[in-house]
Design an enzyme around this catalytic site. Structure first.
Site, short mmCIF file in Angstrom:
data_model
loop_
_atom_site.label_atom_id
_atom_site.label_comp_id
_atom_site.label_asym_id
_atom_site.label_seq_id
_atom_site.Cartn_x
_atom_site.Cartn_y
_atom_site.Cartn_z
N ARG A 149 -11.24 1.96 -9.74
CA ARG A 149 -10.32 3.10 -9.96
C ARG A 149 -10.43 3.61 -11.40
O ARG A 149 -10.91 2.89 -12.27
CB ARG A 149 -8.88 2.65 -9.67
CG ARG A 149 -8.73 2.28 -8.21
CD ARG A 149 -7.31 2.01 -7.84
NE ARG A 149 -7.24 1.74 -6.41
CZ ARG A 149 -6.18 1.90 -5.66
NH1 ARG A 149 -5.06 2.32 -6.18
NH2 ARG A 149 -6.22 1.63 -4.37
N GLU B 264 -11.85 -5.13 -5.83
CA GLU B 264 -12.45 -3.79 -5.73
C GLU B 264 -11.66 -2.73 -6.53
O GLU B 264 -12.15 -1.63 -6.78
CB GLU B 264 -12.51 -3.32 -4.26
CG GLU B 264 -13.56 -4.05 -3.41
CD GLU B 264 -13.18 -5.50 -3.10
OE1 GLU B 264 -11.99 -5.77 -2.87
OE2 GLU B 264 -14.08 -6.37 -3.13
N ASN B 265 -10.42 -3.07 -6.92
CA ASN B 265 -9.59 -2.06 -7.61
C ASN B 265 -10.08 -1.68 -9.00
O ASN B 265 -9.65 -0.66 -9.56
CB ASN B 265 -8.12 -2.53 -7.69
CG ASN B 265 -7.38 -2.44 -6.37
OD1 ASN B 265 -6.46 -3.21 -6.11
ND2 ASN B 265 -7.77 -1.50 -5.51
N ARG C 280 -0.46 9.02 -10.08
CA ARG C 280 -0.48 7.78 -9.30
C ARG C 280 0.24 6.63 -10.02
O ARG C 280 0.88 5.79 -9.39
CB ARG C 280 -1.93 7.37 -9.01
CG ARG C 280 -2.69 8.35 -8.14
CD ARG C 280 -4.13 7.90 -7.96
NE ARG C 280 -4.19 6.56 -7.43
CZ ARG C 280 -4.05 6.25 -6.14
NH1 ARG C 280 -3.85 7.19 -5.25
NH2 ARG C 280 -4.13 4.99 -5.75
N ASP D 241 0.83 -1.21 0.00
CA ASP D 241 0.00 0.00 0.00
C ASP D 241 0.87 1.26 0.00
O ASP D 241 1.97 1.27 0.57
CB ASP D 241 -0.90 -0.04 1.25
CG ASP D 241 -2.06 0.94 1.14
OD1 ASP D 241 -2.29 1.49 0.04
OD2 ASP D 241 -2.72 1.18 2.16
N GLU E 192 0.56 -13.58 12.22
CA GLU E 192 0.98 -12.38 12.94
C GLU E 192 0.87 -11.21 11.95
O GLU E 192 1.00 -11.40 10.74
CB GLU E 192 2.43 -12.52 13.41
CG GLU E 192 2.65 -13.65 14.39
CD GLU E 192 1.95 -13.42 15.73
OE1 GLU E 192 1.92 -12.26 16.19
OE2 GLU E 192 1.43 -14.39 16.30
C1 FPP Z 1 -2.21 0.08 -3.25
O1 FPP Z 1 -1.63 1.37 -3.07
C2 FPP Z 1 -1.50 -0.57 -4.34
C3 FPP Z 1 -2.09 -1.12 -5.42
C4 FPP Z 1 -3.55 -1.14 -5.65
C5 FPP Z 1 -1.27 -1.70 -6.52
C6 FPP Z 1 -0.09 -2.52 -6.04
C7 FPP Z 1 0.73 -2.87 -7.20
C8 FPP Z 1 2.07 -2.81 -7.24
C9 FPP Z 1 2.92 -2.48 -6.07
C10 FPP Z 1 2.78 -3.20 -8.50
C11 FPP Z 1 3.11 -4.66 -8.40
C12 FPP Z 1 3.70 -5.12 -9.64
C13 FPP Z 1 3.79 -6.41 -10.00
C14 FPP Z 1 4.50 -6.69 -11.26
C15 FPP Z 1 3.24 -7.55 -9.23
P1 FPP Z 1 -2.44 2.67 -3.51
O2 FPP Z 1 -2.14 2.95 -4.92
O3 FPP Z 1 -3.89 2.47 -3.19
O4 FPP Z 1 -1.77 3.75 -2.61
P2 FPP Z 1 -2.51 4.95 -1.83
O5 FPP Z 1 -3.29 4.29 -0.72
O6 FPP Z 1 -1.36 5.76 -1.33
O7 FPP Z 1 -3.37 5.68 -2.80
#
Ligand code: FPP
Length: 241
Positions: free
Chosen positions: A79, A75-76, A41, A28, A208
Site C-alpha cells: 500500500r 502483503e499490506n 483511507r 475489513d 466456522e
Molecule cells: C483492511 O481494510 C484493514 C486493514 C488493512 C487495517 C486494519 C487495521 C485496523 C482496523 C486498525 C487496528 C488497530 C490496532 C491498534 C490493532 P481496508 O483498509 O483494506 O478496507 P477496504 O477494503 O475498504 O479498502
C-alpha cells in the site's frame, strides 16, 4: 444444557460457554468506510482502531477467552507509504497504552507475525507488553506483518532447527505463532468479502465462518450477538457424523 443468555440488571446479557472461546476477526472495510465520507483511507483506519477496542472489550464481556485480529498482512506493505505509516502510527499509539489497559483486564497480548521488518522501537515495546502481560488469563493476539503461509513455513523451519527430520502436524502446531491458544472457533470477516486472505490458514481447518456486509468501523456489539447466535445454531462435526 448451558444457558446462552443470563439475566443481569434486568437486561438480557449474552454469555458464551466453552463451545465459543476464540473469535478471530478480519477487520475489513476501513478504506471504503472513509471513501463513503469523502475522507482519506487513513481516517478509516483511525476509526477502525476505535472499533477494535470496542469489539475486543465486548468479546471479553460476553465470555470470549481469546480474540485474534488481523491488523496488517505480509502483503499490506504494497500500500502507499502514507497509509502504511498511518497504520504503524496507530499500532504504536496502541502499544504505548496496551500494557496498562491489559493488566486491568487480565489479558495476555501477543503480536503474531514476522516482526523482523518492524522498527527496533516497536519491537522493543512489543516485547515489553508481551512479557508484562504473559501471566494474564485471557488472550488478545494482534497479527502484524502476518501471513498464514509464512507462519507455516516458519513453523516447519523451527521444527527442523529443533532437530526434526520428519515433520508431523504436531510439530507444526507447536511452532505456530498461536501455539499458546486454542484454534479459532469462529472466523468473522466484515465488509462483504468471503475469503481468508492468508489469515490463520492452519488454525482455521475446523473453524466456522461468519461474513457480514457491515464495514469494520461500523461494527457494533449487536453484530457480534448476531454472529454468536448464528454460531450456536450450527453443528460442528469435525469430520465425524
Ligand atoms: C483492511 O481494510 C484493514 C486493514 C488493512 C487495517 C486494519 C487495521 C485496523 C482496523 C486498525 C487496528 C488497530 C490496532 C491498534 C490493532 P481496508 O483498509 O483494506 O478496507 P477496504 O477494503 O475498504 O479498502
Amino acid at each position: 444444557m448451558i444457558k446462552l443468555f443470563k439475566k443481569k440488571n434486568q437486561t438480557e446479557k449474552l454469555i458464551c460457554d466453552q463451545r465459543l472461546q476464540h473469535i478471530a476477526f478480519i477487520m475489513d472495510g476501513n478504506g471504503r468506510w472513509a471513501k463513503k465520507r469523502g475522507m482519506p483511507r487513513e481516517y478509516g483506519h483511525t476509526q477502525g482502531a476505535k472499533t477494535f477496542k470496542l469489539i475486543t472489550d465486548y468479546c471479553g464481556e460476553i465470555g470470549i477467552n481469546t480474540v485474534t485480529v488481523y491488523a496488517f498482512s505480509t502483503e499490506n506493505w504494497k500500500r502507499p507509504a502514507a497509509e502504511v505509516n498511518a497504520l504503524m502510527d496507530l499500532f504504536m499509539d496502541y502499544i504505548y497504552e496496551a500494557l496498562e489497559v491489559m493488566m486491568k483486564k487480565d489479558v495476555c497480548i501477543r503480536f503474531i507475525g514476522d516482526k523482523t521488518p518492524l522498527s527496533d522501537n516497536m519491537k522493543k515495546l512489543m516485547a515489553d507488553v508481551e512479557e508484562g502481560s504473559k501471566n494474564n488469563t485471557r488472550h488478545l493476539n494482534i497479527a502484524i506483518n502476518y501471513g498464514g503461509q509464512d507462519e507455516i513455513v516458519n513453523a516447519v523451519n523451527l521444527a527442523l532447527k529443533q532437530g526434526k527430520t520428519e515433520i508431523s502436524a504436531q510439530d507444526i502446531e507447536s511452532n505456530l505463532y498461536t501455539n499458546h491458544v486454542a484454534m479459532p472457533d469462529l472466523i468473522f470477516r466484515t465488509a462483504g468479502e468471503q475469503r481468508l486472505s492468508n489469515f490463520l490458514l492452519w488454525q482455521s481447518a475446523y473453524s466456522e465462518f461468519y461474513f457480514t456486509d457491515v464495514l469494520w468501523p461500523d461494527l457494533k456489539p449487536e453484530d457480534i450477538d448476531k454472529a454468536v447466535a448464528d454460531f450456536y445454531s450450527r453443528q460442528r462435526r469435525y469430520g465425524g457424523l
